[in-house]
Design a protein around this motif. Structure first.
Motif, PDB file in Angstrom:
ATOM      1  N   VAL A   1      -0.690  -1.427 -10.480  1.00 15.55           N
ATOM      2  CA  VAL A   1      -1.803  -1.142  -9.577  1.00 15.55           C
ATOM      3  C   VAL A   1      -2.732  -2.351  -9.519  1.00 15.55           C
TER       4      VAL A   1
ATOM      5  N   ARG B   1      -0.551  -1.805  -4.671  1.00  8.04           N
ATOM      6  CA  ARG B   1       0.414  -2.141  -5.725  1.00  8.04           C
ATOM      7  C   ARG B   1       0.800  -3.624  -5.645  1.00  8.04           C
TER       8      ARG B   1
ATOM      9  N   THR C   1      -2.675   3.693  -2.651  1.00 10.97           N
ATOM     10  CA  THR C   1      -2.914   2.843  -3.818  1.00 10.97           C
ATOM     11  C   THR C   1      -2.312   1.468  -3.580  1.00 10.97           C
TER      12      THR C   1
ATOM     13  N   LEU D   1       0.869  -1.168   0.000  1.00 14.69           N
ATOM     14  CA  LEU D   1       0.000   0.000   0.000  1.00 14.69           C
ATOM     15  C   LEU D   1       0.904   1.215   0.000  1.00 14.69           C
ATOM     16  N   ASP D   2       0.862   2.006  -1.078  1.00 13.19           N
ATOM     17  CA  ASP D   2       1.811   3.113  -1.193  1.00 13.19           C
ATOM     18  C   ASP D   2       1.355   4.327  -0.388  1.00 13.19           C
TER      19      ASP D   2
ATOM     20  N   GLU E   1       0.125   7.034  -1.168  1.00 11.60           N
ATOM     21  CA  GLU E   1      -1.131   7.650  -1.597  1.00 11.60           C
ATOM     22  C   GLU E   1      -2.331   6.744  -1.338  1.00 11.60           C
TER      23      GLU E   1
ATOM     24  N   ASP F   1      -6.567  -3.650  -8.413  1.00  7.32           N
ATOM     25  CA  ASP F   1      -7.920  -3.199  -8.112  1.00  7.32           C
ATOM     26  C   ASP F   1      -8.343  -3.827  -6.784  1.00  7.32           C
TER      27      ASP F   1
END
Length: 285
Positions: free
Chosen positions: A58, A24, A22, A17-18, A20, A60
């Motif tokens: 990325v 990954r 998101t 989890l980056d 931001e 979903d």
């Protein structure tokens, strides 16, 4: 870093989890988040470099199950009665040394997986706990600094317990601690460099939306570093091993009669500051 494993049970893939928020995919960089990875500084550096590059694919997150953030856990070591207020609510004396017991690794499930109320259970209880994940083999550690250097990171753990099995059925605590699904873990393994002070984290747990536990790791009788150092005197800790470090006050066992033990249909939510949130629906085994 916030490392996690996603996918169906037994077929999880490594992810990150980056910054931001998101999700990954790490499966092209490493094979799994496990003890072998956590002990491999070069592999962890590859993950950091890949994350900073912004080139990781990325994922979903919609409908994607989050599994336990560590795979192939060797052992789960637990510390009992490790908060001043929890010891008081159970009527126990403050321990002179850490109380140590085990949970089998196969009790570990994902943070949002179903928790099963055991057959014939009448006293299934909740416990939010800070989990410590070991990153280096630890034997006979001699200082707090040395102990913390062996920690890979931290996670949220739910030490589900059956109090009748634990206390009233003879023998050790293990009967009430090792029922199927009794250790939800995650959602993330947050690496130690992102947790400035493991003794300054808030812990909260709700049952059916009602706040039951609201504590802080500052109230631990034996802090994280002391626990890791202490346990290493009695057993070897290996990368990927987990230590559950105890729970604050507010468990069902410590409340007035009739004690509100968990039943099928209840929903438990829990979180630790910076480490994420869990949610479990309870069903009958």
């Amino acid at each position: 870093m916030k490392l996690l494993r996603v996918g169906t049970a037994g077929s999880e893939r490594p992810a990150l989890l980056d910054a931001e928020g998101t999700l990954r995919d790490l499966s092209g960089t490493v094979t799994d988040i496990d003890g072998a990875l956590l002990a491999d500084d070069a592999a962890l550096d590859r993950i950091r470099a890949a994350a900073e590059s912004g080139e990781l694919p990325v994922l979903d997150a919609a409908g994607l199950r989050v599994g336990p953030p560590v795979g192939r856990i060797g052992k789960v070591v637990c510390i009992g009665l490790n908060y001043h207020d929890h010891a008081a609510e159970t009527g126990a004396a403050t321990p002179a040394e850490p109380v140590v017991f085990f949970k089998a690794a196969d009790t570990v499930v994902g943070p949002d997986d179903t928790v099963l109320v055991p057959r014939k259970s009448v006293k299934t209880d909740w416990e939010v706990e800070l989990a410590v994940v070991i990153g280096r083999t630890a034997r006979y550690l001699e200082s707090d600094e040395e102990a913390l250097a062996h920690v890979a990171g931290y996670a949220v753990a739910h030490d589900v317990s059956e109090r009748e099995f634990q206390i009233e059925r003879g023998g050790t605590w293990d009967k009430g601690k090792n029922c199927e699904t009794f250790n939800p873990l995650g959602p993330w393994l947050v690496t130690a460099d992102e947790v400035a002070d493991p003794q300054n984290l808030s812990l909260k747990l709700w049952v059916n939306g009602e706040l039951k536990q609201d504590g802080s790791t500052s109230q631990q009788i034996f802090p994280v570093a002391e626990v890791v150092c202490y346990v290493s005197q009695f057993m070897t800790l290996y990368p990927g091993d987990v230590i559950n470090t105890g729970t604050p006050a507010g468990v069902a066992m410590g409340q007035p009669e009739p004690k509100p033990y968990l039943r099928a249909g209840d929903v438990v939510e829990l979180e630790i500051e910076g480490l994420g949130r869990q949610r479990q629906e309870l069903k009958s085994a």
